[in-house]
Enzyme design. Structure first.
Site, PDB file in Angstrom:
ATOM      1  CG  ASN A  34      -1.965  -0.793   1.266  1.00  0.00           C
ATOM      2  OD1 ASN A  34      -2.179  -1.969   0.453  1.00  0.00           O
ATOM      3  ND2 ASN A  34      -3.265  -0.306   1.806  1.00  0.00           N
TER       4      ASN A  34
HETATM    5 CA    CA Z   1      -6.857  -1.854   3.779  1.00  0.00          CA
END
Ligand code: CA
Ligand code: CTP
Length: 232
Positions: A34
């Site tokens: 991420n």
């Molecule tokens: Ca997440």
């Protein structure tokens, strides 16, 4: 590492912070992650330490140095982060800022996958442990205060409040990460809304270091307050 303990309202309190991204290896050269600079989490760890807390920060790879006086435990994957967090419990408060990868490749291969063999077009994924939920829903030894973060792009408050209830954490710090001038990603400024049983509290855009100072003060106030009587 804790010699530099400041005097302050969090003296004698142990606080855990997760920060940065996790990286989930596909093969020796590729990974899933991420987006997270780690800036907000590191600033929160420093602000908590400045109020006298003993701070342990479990962090994914960020490239920024750990704040002085904060114990940094460095990990790469979500499963390593989960294990490191469990090892540092119990704590009075847990603040989960990490951008944990939701999935990891089911199999990590030792050998580099060659694209001409098509091995990269279909990577089976397995779900990672939810660290925030695991800690928030502990039956024994749960931290008195569990704070999560929610980076959302639309219906920010709606999604963040649903997340708070689903995960069972006390507060959610919500921020808008839609692409654009005000996106907090990687920047030094952030505009957040804190959701709790008391409702919502929105703070104007300010430096991440100031968000961290305010949040640390709010945490100190909450830990100092007498515990609310348990409903029968
Ligand atoms: Ca997440
Ligand atoms: N979190 C965590 N472990 C995970 C996923 C998320 O501890 N495996 C924590 C994050 O650190 C953050 C909060 O949960 O404090 C919310 O993360 P977010 O990614 O917004 O929530 P998800 O439940 O993964 O939902 P989605 O990504 O689908 O919005």
């Amino acid at each position: 590492w804790f010699a530099a303990a400041a005097d302050g309202p969090l003296k004698g309190r142990r606080v855990l912070v997760t920060a940065g991204p996790t990286m989930e290896p596909i093969d020796p050269v590729r990974y899933i992650a991420n987006r997270s600079s780690g800036k907000q989490g590191y600033a929160i760890a420093a602000a908590l330490r400045n109020l006298g807390a003993e701070v342990v920060m479990v962090t994914g790879p960020t490239g920024i140095p750990a704040p002085a006086g904060v114990k940094a435990v460095r990990v790469e994957t979500a499963r390593q982060m989960m294990a490191a967090v469990e090892k540092e419990l119990p704590v009075d408060c847990a603040v989960m800022c990490a951008a944990v990868a939701d999935y990891r490749p089911e199999i990590e291969t030792e050998h580099k996958i060659k694209k001409e063999r098509g091995g990269l077009t279909n990577i089976p994924l397995a779900e990672n442990p939810d660290i925030l939920r695991t800690v928030a829903q502990m039956k024994t030894g749960r931290p008195a205060l569990v704070v999560g973060f929610a980076a959302e792009t639309d219906d920010i408050i709606g999604h963040a409040e649903a997340k708070r209830r689903r995960k069972g954490c006390d507060w959610i710090v919500a921020n808008d990460v839609s692409m654009g001038a005000h996106c907090a990603m990687g920047r030094d400024f952030n505009a957040v809304t804190i959701l709790s049983d008391d409702g919502e509290e929105s703070w104007p855009e300010m430096p991440k270091a100031e968000v961290a100072r305010r949040l640390a003060r709010k945490i100190a106030d909450a830990l100092a307050a007498p515990r609310p009587a348990q409903a029968a």
